[in-house]
Design a protein around this motif. Sequence first.
Motif, PDB file in Angstrom:
ATOM      1  N   PHE A  81       0.770  -1.077   0.098  1.00  7.66           N
ATOM      2  CA  PHE A  81       0.191  -0.129   0.007  1.00  7.66           C
ATOM      3  C   PHE A  81       0.907   1.340  -0.104  1.00  7.66           C
ATOM      4  O   PHE A  81       1.800   1.451   0.954  1.00  7.66           O
ATOM      5  N   TYR A  82       0.728   2.079  -0.898  1.00  5.02           N
ATOM      6  CA  TYR A  82       1.587   3.058  -1.281  1.00  5.02           C
ATOM      7  C   TYR A  82       0.713   4.513  -1.130  1.00  5.02           C
ATOM      8  O   TYR A  82      -0.509   4.463  -1.608  1.00  5.02           O
ATOM      9  N   TYR A  83       1.172   5.541  -0.820  1.00  2.32           N
ATOM     10  CA  TYR A  83       0.764   6.779  -0.237  1.00  2.32           C
ATOM     11  C   TYR A  83       1.512   7.997  -1.124  1.00  2.32           C
ATOM     12  O   TYR A  83       2.789   8.081  -0.879  1.00  2.32           O
ATOM     13  N   GLY A 117      -1.644  12.049   0.759  1.00  4.84           N
ATOM     14  CA  GLY A 117      -2.358  11.113   1.541  1.00  4.84           C
ATOM     15  C   GLY A 117      -3.376  10.338   0.536  1.00  4.84           C
ATOM     16  O   GLY A 117      -3.949   9.317   0.947  1.00  4.84           O
ATOM     17  N   ASP A 118      -2.957  10.460  -0.926  1.00  2.00           N
ATOM     18  CA  ASP A 118      -3.651   9.542  -1.933  1.00  2.00           C
ATOM     19  C   ASP A 118      -3.114   8.279  -1.966  1.00  2.00           C
ATOM     20  O   ASP A 118      -1.683   8.088  -2.096  1.00  2.00           O
ATOM     21  N   ARG A 119      -3.953   7.137  -2.090  1.00  2.00           N
ATOM     22  CA  ARG A 119      -3.177   5.896  -2.111  1.00  2.00           C
ATOM     23  C   ARG A 119      -3.078   5.794  -3.867  1.00  2.00           C
ATOM     24  O   ARG A 119      -3.693   6.020  -4.411  1.00  2.00           O
ATOM     25  N   VAL A 120      -1.870   5.031  -4.131  1.00  3.21           N
ATOM     26  CA  VAL A 120      -1.540   4.801  -5.363  1.00  3.21           C
ATOM     27  C   VAL A 120      -0.781   3.491  -5.522  1.00  3.21           C
ATOM     28  O   VAL A 120      -0.558   2.717  -4.538  1.00  3.21           O
ATOM     29  N   ASP A 121      -0.581   2.994  -6.706  1.00  6.45           N
ATOM     30  CA  ASP A 121      -0.264   1.447  -7.002  1.00  6.45           C
ATOM     31  C   ASP A 121       1.377   1.709  -6.950  1.00  6.45           C
ATOM     32  O   ASP A 121       1.977   2.819  -7.128  1.00  6.45           O
ATOM     33  N   ALA A 122       2.093   0.587  -6.780  1.00  8.61           N
ATOM     34  CA  ALA A 122       3.449   0.570  -6.705  1.00  8.61           C
ATOM     35  C   ALA A 122       4.071   1.165  -7.918  1.00  8.61           C
ATOM     36  O   ALA A 122       5.030   1.929  -7.808  1.00  8.61           O
ATOM     37  N   THR A 123       3.701   1.056  -9.192  1.00  6.19           N
ATOM     38  CA  THR A 123       4.250   1.646 -10.186  1.00  6.19           C
ATOM     39  C   THR A 123       4.115   3.211 -10.193  1.00  6.19           C
ATOM     40  O   THR A 123       5.256   3.828 -10.371  1.00  6.19           O
ATOM     41  N   THR A 124       2.987   3.629  -9.810  1.00  6.93           N
ATOM     42  CA  THR A 124       2.817   5.079  -9.899  1.00  6.93           C
ATOM     43  C   THR A 124       3.913   5.744  -8.652  1.00  6.93           C
ATOM     44  O   THR A 124       4.271   6.644  -8.834  1.00  6.93           O
ATOM     45  N   TYR A 125       3.758   5.014  -7.750  1.00  4.79           N
ATOM     46  CA  TYR A 125       4.803   5.429  -6.381  1.00  4.79           C
ATOM     47  C   TYR A 125       6.155   5.325  -6.721  1.00  4.79           C
ATOM     48  O   TYR A 125       6.663   6.231  -6.611  1.00  4.79           O
ATOM     49  N   GLY A 126       6.518   4.285  -7.685  1.00  5.01           N
ATOM     50  CA  GLY A 126       7.848   4.588  -8.225  1.00  5.01           C
ATOM     51  C   GLY A 126       8.248   5.402  -8.905  1.00  5.01           C
ATOM     52  O   GLY A 126       9.474   5.985  -9.093  1.00  5.01           O
ATOM     53  N   LEU A 127       7.383   5.962  -9.847  1.00  2.65           N
ATOM     54  CA  LEU A 127       7.475   7.302 -10.545  1.00  2.65           C
ATOM     55  C   LEU A 127       7.565   8.291 -10.051  1.00  2.65           C
ATOM     56  O   LEU A 127       7.899   9.580 -10.491  1.00  2.65           O
ATOM     57  N   PRO A 159       4.158   7.526   2.698  1.00  2.00           N
ATOM     58  CA  PRO A 159       4.197   6.105   3.525  1.00  2.00           C
ATOM     59  C   PRO A 159       4.246   4.812   2.614  1.00  2.00           C
ATOM     60  O   PRO A 159       3.147   5.194   1.881  1.00  2.00           O
ATOM     61  N   SER A 160       4.725   3.913   2.730  1.00  2.00           N
ATOM     62  CA  SER A 160       4.307   2.583   2.113  1.00  2.00           C
ATOM     63  C   SER A 160       4.097   1.675   3.314  1.00  2.00           C
ATOM     64  O   SER A 160       4.904   1.570   4.414  1.00  2.00           O
ATOM     65  N   THR A 171       2.910  -2.031   5.218  1.00  2.00           N
ATOM     66  CA  THR A 171       2.730  -3.402   4.962  1.00  2.00           C
ATOM     67  C   THR A 171       1.172  -3.643   5.018  1.00  2.00           C
ATOM     68  O   THR A 171       0.450  -3.082   5.402  1.00  2.00           O
ATOM     69  N   PRO A 172       0.855  -4.940   4.382  1.00  2.00           N
ATOM     70  CA  PRO A 172      -0.582  -5.236   4.640  1.00  2.00           C
ATOM     71  C   PRO A 172      -0.949  -5.333   6.157  1.00  2.00           C
ATOM     72  O   PRO A 172      -2.096  -4.723   6.305  1.00  2.00           O
ATOM     73  N   TYR A 173      -0.241  -5.763   6.972  1.00  2.00           N
ATOM     74  CA  TYR A 173      -0.450  -5.416   8.585  1.00  2.00           C
ATOM     75  C   TYR A 173      -0.979  -4.251   8.789  1.00  2.00           C
ATOM     76  O   TYR A 173      -1.874  -3.965   9.511  1.00  2.00           O
ATOM     77  N   GLU A 174       0.077  -3.226   8.476  1.00  2.00           N
ATOM     78  CA  GLU A 174      -0.208  -1.912   8.883  1.00  2.00           C
ATOM     79  C   GLU A 174      -1.418  -1.157   8.239  1.00  2.00           C
ATOM     80  O   GLU A 174      -2.287  -0.597   9.177  1.00  2.00           O
ATOM     81  N   GLN A 175      -1.581  -1.521   6.904  1.00  2.00           N
ATOM     82  CA  GLN A 175      -2.794  -1.145   6.363  1.00  2.00           C
ATOM     83  C   GLN A 175      -4.036  -1.410   6.798  1.00  2.00           C
ATOM     84  O   GLN A 175      -4.990  -1.006   7.147  1.00  2.00           O
ATOM     85  N   GLU A 176      -4.133  -3.043   6.958  1.00  2.00           N
ATOM     86  CA  GLU A 176      -5.467  -3.593   7.800  1.00  2.00           C
ATOM     87  C   GLU A 176      -5.460  -3.160   9.099  1.00  2.00           C
ATOM     88  O   GLU A 176      -6.877  -2.616   9.350  1.00  2.00           O
ATOM     89  N   ILE A 177      -4.604  -2.801   9.981  1.00  2.00           N
ATOM     90  CA  ILE A 177      -4.864  -2.268  11.095  1.00  2.00           C
ATOM     91  C   ILE A 177      -5.294  -0.864  11.325  1.00  2.00           C
ATOM     92  O   ILE A 177      -6.118  -0.408  12.038  1.00  2.00           O
ATOM     93  N   GLN A 178      -4.897  -0.052  10.340  1.00  2.00           N
ATOM     94  CA  GLN A 178      -4.989   1.384  10.143  1.00  2.00           C
ATOM     95  C   GLN A 178      -6.562   1.282   9.688  1.00  2.00           C
ATOM     96  O   GLN A 178      -7.303   2.247  10.159  1.00  2.00           O
ATOM     97  N   ASP A 179      -6.839   0.636   8.667  1.00  2.00           N
ATOM     98  CA  ASP A 179      -8.235   0.641   8.118  1.00  2.00           C
ATOM     99  C   ASP A 179      -9.444   0.288   9.297  1.00  2.00           C
ATOM    100  O   ASP A 179     -10.427   0.991   9.427  1.00  2.00           O
ATOM    101  N   ASN A 180      -9.240  -0.756  10.049  1.00  2.00           N
ATOM    102  CA  ASN A 180      -9.938  -1.205  11.147  1.00  2.00           C
ATOM    103  C   ASN A 180     -10.037  -0.015  12.182  1.00  2.00           C
ATOM    104  O   ASN A 180     -11.154   0.089  12.769  1.00  2.00           O
TER     105      ASN A 180
END
Length: 176
Positions: free
Chosen positions: A114-116, A120-130, A138-139, A141-150
């Motif tokens: 998960f990339y931002y 604060g806009d979420r973007v995909d990995a390709t866009t983030y790399g550009l 921030p980028s 991990t799945p754990y961080e994103q799931e906890i943040q969403d919850n």
Amino acid sequence: MEYFKYLPVTAYTYVDVNNTPYDIAIRDITARAKIAARLRQTQVALYDYIVGDEQRPDTVSQILYKTPNYTWIVLLVANIFSLYDWPLSNREMAEYLITKYGSIQKAQTSTPGFYYTIEGDRVDATTYGLLSLNRRGPSLTPYEQEIQDNDRKRRIKIVPPAFVPQLAADFRTLFR
């Protein structure tokens, strides 16, 4: 739940597998939009409430309003359409992470998914790399994103207890 008792009833005609029509009376749950619009017109200050671990909508109603009968008010004001919109308990979150990622450790150590941007806009990995380095946020991990969403789901709006009886009365008269 008292909420459904006051919703208007609409008659629908259905056809069974033998092409025989039959009528059925259904509560019009789309009336929720009318209720929400009325609530927005009401000059009631809404307050933030943090849903605690293992709390359900009915237990929040019990805590705040001393009865589970106002669960519908908790859900309506918090704009909860489905219990999937309600925060998971810590135990449920652990089970969810294990089911989805194989283990909590895998969710924590997986490469960021998960990339931002800095805004604060979420973007995909390709866009983030550009993105230039000063535009990257921030980028996670799945754990961080799931906890943040919850955790984001834990903050809901509630009606102060003093206004609930009047809100319930207004609701009943709205559909007479």
